[in-house]
Write a protein that holds these residues in place. Sequence first.
Motif, PDB file in Angstrom:
ATOM      1  N   TRP A 255       0.833  -1.197   0.000  1.00  0.00           N
ATOM      2  CA  TRP A 255       0.000   0.000   0.000  1.00  0.00           C
ATOM      3  C   TRP A 255       0.872   1.252   0.000  1.00  0.00           C
ATOM      4  N   GLN A 256       0.441   2.245  -0.757  1.00  0.00           N
ATOM      5  CA  GLN A 256       1.055   3.567  -0.684  1.00  0.00           C
ATOM      6  C   GLN A 256       0.241   4.398   0.312  1.00  0.00           C
ATOM      7  N   LYS A 257      -0.343   5.490  -0.113  1.00  0.00           N
ATOM      8  CA  LYS A 257      -1.026   6.379   0.834  1.00  0.00           C
ATOM      9  C   LYS A 257      -2.548   6.306   0.763  1.00  0.00           C
ATOM     10  N   GLY A 258      -3.088   5.380  -0.052  1.00  0.00           N
ATOM     11  CA  GLY A 258      -4.522   5.394  -0.298  1.00  0.00           C
ATOM     12  C   GLY A 258      -5.349   4.303   0.332  1.00  0.00           C
ATOM     13  N   ALA A 259      -4.809   3.560   1.304  1.00  0.00           N
ATOM     14  CA  ALA A 259      -5.632   2.589   2.029  1.00  0.00           C
ATOM     15  C   ALA A 259      -6.327   3.324   3.171  1.00  0.00           C
ATOM     16  N   LEU A 260      -7.094   4.330   2.775  1.00  0.00           N
ATOM     17  CA  LEU A 260      -7.667   5.295   3.714  1.00  0.00           C
ATOM     18  C   LEU A 260      -8.866   5.950   3.051  1.00  0.00           C
ATOM     19  N   SER A 261      -9.982   6.028   3.767  1.00  0.00           N
ATOM     20  CA  SER A 261     -11.177   6.697   3.245  1.00  0.00           C
ATOM     21  C   SER A 261     -11.988   7.235   4.415  1.00  0.00           C
ATOM     22  N   GLN A 262     -13.034   7.963   4.077  1.00  0.00           N
ATOM     23  CA  GLN A 262     -13.860   8.579   5.122  1.00  0.00           C
ATOM     24  C   GLN A 262     -15.273   8.802   4.609  1.00  0.00           C
ATOM     25  N   GLY A 263     -16.236   8.631   5.512  1.00  0.00           N
ATOM     26  CA  GLY A 263     -17.618   8.876   5.137  1.00  0.00           C
ATOM     27  C   GLY A 263     -18.528   8.764   6.347  1.00  0.00           C
ATOM     28  N   ILE A 264     -19.836   8.729   6.078  1.00  0.00           N
ATOM     29  CA  ILE A 264     -20.847   8.710   7.135  1.00  0.00           C
ATOM     30  C   ILE A 264     -21.532   7.344   7.143  1.00  0.00           C
ATOM     31  N   TRP A 265     -21.477   6.698   8.288  1.00  0.00           N
ATOM     32  CA  TRP A 265     -22.101   5.389   8.471  1.00  0.00           C
ATOM     33  C   TRP A 265     -23.317   5.521   9.383  1.00  0.00           C
ATOM     34  N   LYS A 266     -24.365   4.816   9.041  1.00  0.00           N
ATOM     35  CA  LYS A 266     -25.579   4.812   9.866  1.00  0.00           C
ATOM     36  C   LYS A 266     -25.923   3.380  10.230  1.00  0.00           C
ATOM     37  N   GLY A 267     -26.309   3.182  11.493  1.00  0.00           N
ATOM     38  CA  GLY A 267     -26.664   1.843  11.934  1.00  0.00           C
ATOM     39  C   GLY A 267     -27.218   1.860  13.337  1.00  0.00           C
ATOM     40  N   VAL A 268     -27.167   0.715  13.963  1.00  0.00           N
ATOM     41  CA  VAL A 268     -27.675   0.567  15.324  1.00  0.00           C
ATOM     42  C   VAL A 268     -26.486   0.361  16.263  1.00  0.00           C
ATOM     43  N   LEU A 269     -26.578   0.930  17.451  1.00  0.00           N
ATOM     44  CA  LEU A 269     -25.518   0.717  18.438  1.00  0.00           C
ATOM     45  C   LEU A 269     -25.389  -0.776  18.727  1.00  0.00           C
ATOM     46  N   LEU A 270     -24.146  -1.253  18.784  1.00  0.00           N
ATOM     47  CA  LEU A 270     -23.934  -2.649  19.143  1.00  0.00           C
ATOM     48  C   LEU A 270     -24.498  -2.923  20.534  1.00  0.00           C
ATOM     49  N   ARG A 271     -24.351  -1.978  21.425  1.00  0.00           N
ATOM     50  CA  ARG A 271     -24.851  -2.215  22.790  1.00  0.00           C
ATOM     51  C   ARG A 271     -26.382  -2.276  22.824  1.00  0.00           C
ATOM     52  N   THR A 272     -27.033  -1.695  21.825  1.00  0.00           N
ATOM     53  CA  THR A 272     -28.491  -1.833  21.741  1.00  0.00           C
ATOM     54  C   THR A 272     -28.859  -3.278  21.433  1.00  0.00           C
TER      55      THR A 272
END
Length: 353
Positions: free
Chosen positions: A104-121
């Motif tokens: 890997w060079q410098k691109g094994a990296l990303s970002q965004g918005i995830w929606k889901g349920v809390l695991l503790r729920t």
Amino acid sequence: MQNLQKPSVKPYLITRTLNPENQETPIHFIHKDFVSDKLFYRRNHFSYPNFSFYWLIVDGLVNFSRTFSLQEIQSLPSKTVKTVLECAGNKRGFFKPKVFGEQWQKGALSQGIWKGVLLRTLLGFTGVMETAREVVFEGYDFGERTDSNQVTHFRRSLPIEKALHPDTIIAYEYNGKPIPFKHGFPLRLIVPEWYGMASVKWVKRITVVGHEFKGPFQAVDYVYYPKKESDEGKLPVTTMKINSTIQQPLDRKILNTGDHIISGISWTGNGLVTKVEVSVDGGTNWSPVDFERSPERYVWVRWSYKWEVLEKGEYTIMSRAADSKGQVQPPEAKWNRKGYGFNAIDVIRVKVE
């Protein structure tokens, strides 16, 4: 005469392997906080799984084992988490001496918005026994490892405290749409602050255990081995280290004299990025950068620095970041034989003509 439109120019994933598929985000050309699913890096240990129905099993040291349908999970109160996901092997190709593994060079990296349920729920529906120590997550993906003839599923565990963290979620959406299949559809564990191997894709089963989980992706891989031929001093790979990447200009770029903008991103798994500095003389002098916006927890901060260069020649440009926990990017990354956690000061070289 027919008017011809200029063809659109856009970045593409950078291929490392095809089977299993491993591709980098073209990080130097990402200028938004949200990486599209098509440009989100892809990291796989096996071929993509194949399943025609879906249920999520929760069992182990719980009061009541439970099987959830996707519809049930989507009907529960949701949580949205904006976070960086970085492969633990990001920048592996820069280690000296070289190590084996995806380069890997410098691109094994990303970002965004995830929606889901809390695991503790979810765990609240089953209850968790007092003897619980870790929570194990099994994905639908499986295959043979190179160090074994046995077929194994991708399995990872979290300490019970991290599993119950209010931002650890079982996600079903990415950037407002169902998670694409190649990124874990229909359910993916999302663990902010930790390297991406913790965010298990295609989650099939969640098992609460009272012991230290020692599956191969926990006890063999994703471990820092500081010595080449000995396991002495080994440590588990967990939290992302403070890091930065210069996006523009590109390494070995030829520039004109005049004003140029040096820009990049910085991120950390510990608190907030508090400072980023740039050097244009190989580290002799450092100058603070301008942040695009105030730093936030879990996400990268975008930054820029205006550089006026009047003399021709070759220049070494460097970036280093610091966070609220006192971590600072080091001149050299800590070498380890599997090549995880590279976070040395970022360095590029340009020529001015």
